[in-house]
Design a protein around this motif. Structure first.
Motif, PDB file in Angstrom:
ATOM      1  N   ASN A 182     -38.547 -19.265  24.943  1.00  0.00           N
ATOM      2  CA  ASN A 182     -38.815 -17.540  25.369  1.00  0.00           C
ATOM      3  C   ASN A 182     -40.082 -16.930  24.740  1.00  0.00           C
ATOM      4  N   LYS A 183     -40.736 -16.189  25.222  1.00  0.00           N
ATOM      5  CA  LYS A 183     -41.885 -15.487  25.099  1.00  0.00           C
ATOM      6  C   LYS A 183     -43.053 -16.343  25.043  1.00  0.00           C
ATOM      7  N   SER A 184     -42.780 -17.467  25.462  1.00  0.00           N
ATOM      8  CA  SER A 184     -44.217 -18.442  25.133  1.00  0.00           C
ATOM      9  C   SER A 184     -44.933 -17.836  26.642  1.00  0.00           C
ATOM     10  N   THR A 185     -46.230 -18.675  26.458  1.00  0.00           N
ATOM     11  CA  THR A 185     -47.023 -18.121  27.692  1.00  0.00           C
ATOM     12  C   THR A 185     -47.625 -19.071  28.394  1.00  0.00           C
ATOM     13  N   VAL A 186     -48.095 -18.525  29.620  1.00  0.00           N
ATOM     14  CA  VAL A 186     -48.607 -19.767  30.721  1.00  0.00           C
ATOM     15  C   VAL A 186     -49.729 -18.988  31.224  1.00  0.00           C
ATOM     16  N   VAL A 192     -52.758 -14.300  32.488  1.00  0.00           N
ATOM     17  CA  VAL A 192     -52.057 -15.100  31.519  1.00  0.00           C
ATOM     18  C   VAL A 192     -50.481 -14.241  31.900  1.00  0.00           C
ATOM     19  N   TYR A 193     -49.428 -15.047  31.595  1.00  0.00           N
ATOM     20  CA  TYR A 193     -48.129 -14.841  31.930  1.00  0.00           C
ATOM     21  C   TYR A 193     -47.227 -15.165  30.631  1.00  0.00           C
ATOM     22  N   THR A 194     -46.190 -14.095  30.675  1.00  0.00           N
ATOM     23  CA  THR A 194     -45.199 -14.520  29.492  1.00  0.00           C
ATOM     24  C   THR A 194     -43.910 -15.029  30.035  1.00  0.00           C
ATOM     25  N   PHE A 195     -43.409 -16.252  29.493  1.00  0.00           N
ATOM     26  CA  PHE A 195     -42.260 -16.837  30.176  1.00  0.00           C
ATOM     27  C   PHE A 195     -41.003 -16.105  29.344  1.00  0.00           C
ATOM     28  N   ASP A 196     -40.186 -15.356  30.183  1.00  0.00           N
ATOM     29  CA  ASP A 196     -39.086 -14.435  29.719  1.00  0.00           C
ATOM     30  C   ASP A 196     -37.829 -14.933  30.271  1.00  0.00           C
ATOM     31  N   THR A 197     -37.023 -15.557  29.346  1.00  0.00           N
ATOM     32  CA  THR A 197     -35.677 -15.931  29.878  1.00  0.00           C
ATOM     33  C   THR A 197     -34.521 -14.978  30.580  1.00  0.00           C
ATOM     34  N   SER A 198     -34.931 -13.650  30.230  1.00  0.00           N
ATOM     35  CA  SER A 198     -33.907 -12.645  30.662  1.00  0.00           C
ATOM     36  C   SER A 198     -34.497 -11.998  31.983  1.00  0.00           C
ATOM     37  N   SER A 199     -35.725 -12.320  32.354  1.00  0.00           N
ATOM     38  CA  SER A 199     -36.315 -11.657  33.530  1.00  0.00           C
ATOM     39  C   SER A 199     -35.995 -12.372  34.959  1.00  0.00           C
ATOM     40  N   SER A 200     -35.895 -11.794  35.808  1.00  0.00           N
ATOM     41  CA  SER A 200     -35.892 -12.511  37.036  1.00  0.00           C
ATOM     42  C   SER A 200     -37.240 -13.242  37.629  1.00  0.00           C
ATOM     43  N   ILE A 247     -43.781 -12.729  33.382  1.00  0.00           N
ATOM     44  CA  ILE A 247     -44.226 -11.397  33.297  1.00  0.00           C
ATOM     45  C   ILE A 247     -45.785 -11.650  33.102  1.00  0.00           C
ATOM     46  N   LYS A 248     -46.429 -10.701  33.894  1.00  0.00           N
ATOM     47  CA  LYS A 248     -47.722 -10.872  33.676  1.00  0.00           C
ATOM     48  C   LYS A 248     -48.393 -10.058  32.413  1.00  0.00           C
ATOM     49  N   ALA A 249     -48.902 -10.466  31.438  1.00  0.00           N
ATOM     50  CA  ALA A 249     -49.317  -9.958  30.312  1.00  0.00           C
ATOM     51  C   ALA A 249     -50.678  -9.109  30.467  1.00  0.00           C
ATOM     52  N   ALA A 250     -50.808  -8.093  29.552  1.00  0.00           N
ATOM     53  CA  ALA A 250     -51.934  -7.150  29.804  1.00  0.00           C
ATOM     54  C   ALA A 250     -53.185  -7.768  29.553  1.00  0.00           C
ATOM     55  N   VAL A 251     -53.958  -7.048  30.205  1.00  0.00           N
ATOM     56  CA  VAL A 251     -55.658  -7.571  29.982  1.00  0.00           C
ATOM     57  C   VAL A 251     -56.097  -7.706  28.813  1.00  0.00           C
ATOM     58  N   GLY A 252     -56.594  -8.741  28.458  1.00  0.00           N
ATOM     59  CA  GLY A 252     -57.099  -9.026  27.081  1.00  0.00           C
ATOM     60  C   GLY A 252     -56.032  -9.319  26.083  1.00  0.00           C
ATOM     61  N   ALA A 253     -54.883  -9.569  26.512  1.00  0.00           N
ATOM     62  CA  ALA A 253     -53.874 -10.037  25.441  1.00  0.00           C
ATOM     63  C   ALA A 253     -53.994 -11.349  24.819  1.00  0.00           C
ATOM     64  N   VAL A 254     -54.979 -12.038  25.444  1.00  0.00           N
ATOM     65  CA  VAL A 254     -55.392 -13.375  24.648  1.00  0.00           C
ATOM     66  C   VAL A 254     -56.159 -13.034  23.425  1.00  0.00           C
ATOM     67  N   SER A 255     -56.856 -12.231  23.151  1.00  0.00           N
ATOM     68  CA  SER A 255     -57.605 -11.975  21.883  1.00  0.00           C
ATOM     69  C   SER A 255     -56.784 -11.001  21.275  1.00  0.00           C
ATOM     70  N   SER A 256     -55.921 -10.191  21.487  1.00  0.00           N
ATOM     71  CA  SER A 256     -55.194  -9.302  20.948  1.00  0.00           C
ATOM     72  C   SER A 256     -54.274  -9.821  20.053  1.00  0.00           C
ATOM     73  N   THR A 257     -53.489  -8.680  19.307  1.00  0.00           N
ATOM     74  CA  THR A 257     -52.518  -9.240  18.300  1.00  0.00           C
ATOM     75  C   THR A 257     -51.227  -9.699  18.796  1.00  0.00           C
ATOM     76  N   LEU A 258     -51.275  -9.539  20.376  1.00  0.00           N
ATOM     77  CA  LEU A 258     -50.023 -10.270  20.924  1.00  0.00           C
ATOM     78  C   LEU A 258     -49.876 -11.596  21.040  1.00  0.00           C
ATOM     79  N   LYS A 259     -51.191 -12.122  20.915  1.00  0.00           N
ATOM     80  CA  LYS A 259     -51.389 -13.706  20.822  1.00  0.00           C
ATOM     81  C   LYS A 259     -50.731 -14.326  19.741  1.00  0.00           C
ATOM     82  N   ASP A 260     -50.395 -13.766  18.595  1.00  0.00           N
ATOM     83  CA  ASP A 260     -49.614 -14.234  17.366  1.00  0.00           C
ATOM     84  C   ASP A 260     -48.084 -14.282  17.842  1.00  0.00           C
ATOM     85  N   GLN A 261     -47.824 -13.435  18.803  1.00  0.00           N
ATOM     86  CA  GLN A 261     -46.333 -13.445  18.913  1.00  0.00           C
ATOM     87  C   GLN A 261     -45.603 -14.648  19.893  1.00  0.00           C
TER      88      GLN A 261
END
Length: 406
Positions: free
Chosen positions: A46-50, A75-83, A4-18
């Motif tokens: 799950n929820k790792s990033t690529v 930047v993409y999120t690896f989601d085990t629940s998504s197709s 799942i493609k992450a939002a623009v700027g997610a690398v430097s946002s608080t999402l990075k900590d997740q």
């Protein structure tokens, strides 16, 4: 499972900590074609990033299968629940086929990884013909003495240059070449590719030298677009394409003639026409004239053969008595005349047998003596060869004994 493609700027946002883990491949440069990236446990949480960089393609591998892929920077999120998302760019159909069919037998019970492919144009790959290859050079045409048609001058050339390529089908590249390697570099492939590139190039040379293209040999370096077009149309690089690789650019940097070919062209350009080399007769015609001139025992016979060859060529050499042929023909004729005189001196004319009876050409009566007693017609004299003295018939154009023209 999917990306799942992450939002623009997610690398430097608080999402990075997740993000549990971040899988990325630093710049692959011009040397690395594929690299396998995984975690210490070989399991992607799950929820790792690529993270996919410019000029990269990321393929997610899970337990022997391809589950998702992308060729879009981001930047993409690896989601085990998504197709599977298949954010693939130009590789959409390829990735879908990989997801449906791509498997590796004997895979471990649980192994996950991301294979990064370098999809930039790989530059600076040298090639060269190891030995001279034949080429038909239409910039130096020569006439066919039998048909009068123009033919190319055959030369031998060595070519050197560079080519570029790109991974066009990651699925084929992975299944046919790279497999499950931790890293696959250009050096692992380039030697095999070089021989296949040379084979493809030789096929292109054959095409460029045909009557349809007629590219002068010394203009080959300027035919970059033409070479690539012919290679694509004729699919001369098919063995390379079967590995998921596409040749992008092809540039000839130098063309070298072998010594014999250089000599041919020098002699051609020094002569005033295609038959001349520095004022001398060339080819089979010249050899025939020289042979006839030096044949003291059968000069006339030898020159008759040359004459017949000239007639058979449709009069190609009918203008030999003019222009640059004049001197050569004059010398040959003088030599032939001298040899013919020597032959005359050594030949004893045959004695023509006395004919007791003959047919009068006027009244068709059989007569004896030198004149016809009925009409007074003179007895016809026997026709003999002026060179060897052999009796010949009125219909003979050449002496059947020595070949002299009658």
């Amino acid at each position: 499972m999917g990306l799942i493609k992450a939002a623009v700027g997610a690398v430097s946002s608080t999402l990075k900590d997740q993000w549990k883990e971040a899988l990325r491949c630093e710049d692959m440069g011009n040397e690395i074609l594929m690299k396998k990236v995984t975690t210490p446990t070989k399991v992607i949480t799950n929820k790792s990033t690529v993270i996919v960089g410019p000029g990269q393609c990321a393929v997610v591998y899970d337990n022997g299968k391809i589950i998702d892929a992308t060729a879009e920077e981001g930047v993409y999120t690896f989601d085990t629940s998504s197709s599977p998302s298949f954010f693939a760019g130009q590789f959409g159909a390829v990735f879908k086929e990989m997801w449906q069919r791509f498997t590796y037998g004997g895979a471990t019970a649980k192994e996950q990884a991301v294979f990064f492919f370098n999809i930039k144009e790989i530059i600076g790959n040298k090639f060269g013909t190891p030995a001279p290859v034949p080429y038909q050079d239409w910039s130096h045409p020569i006439p066919n003495q039998m048909t009068g048609k123009m033919l190319p001058l055959r030369v031998e050339v060595k070519c050197f240059g560079k080519y570029t390529f790109r991974i066009e089908n990651p699925a084929l590249f992975m299944s046919q070449i790279a497999g499950m390697a931790e890293v696959y570099k250009k050096d692992d492939l380039v030697e095999q590719m070089r021989s296949e590139v040379i084979a493809s190039f030789q096929n292109v040379l054959n095409e460029l030298g045909t009557s349809a293209h007629q590219i002068p040999v010394l203009e080959l370096p300027s035919q970059t677009d033409e070479i690539k077009q012919i290679m694509d149309e004729k699919v001369f690089d098919e063995p390379i394409r079967k590995r998921g690789i596409q040749l992008e650019g092809f540039a000839i940097e130098s063309v070298t003639l072998d010594d014999e070919s250089s000599k041919k062209i020098d002699q051609y350009e020094l002569g005033s026409n295609p038959y001349m080399q520095q004022g001398k007769l060339v080819g089979s015609y010249g050899d025939a004239v020289v042979g006839a001139a030096n044949n003291a025992n059968g000069a006339a016979n030898g020159f008759m053969g040359v004459g017949m060859m000239n007639m058979a060529s449709g009069g190609v050499m009918s203008g030999a008595a003019q222009g640059p042929w004049a001197n050569a023909n004059a010398e040959a004729s003088q030599q032939i005349a001298t040899n013919a005189e020597k032959t005359q001196e050594n030949v004893k004319p045959n004695t023509v047998e006395t004919i007791d009876s003959w047919i009068c050409p006027t009244c068709n009566a059989t007569r004896t003596g030198k004149f016809c007693p009925e009409c007074g017609a003179k007895k016809p004299e026997a026709k003999v060869c002026p060179v060897c003295g052999k009796e010949v018939s009125d219909s003979d154009k050449f002496c059947p004994e020595c070949g002299a023209k009658l």
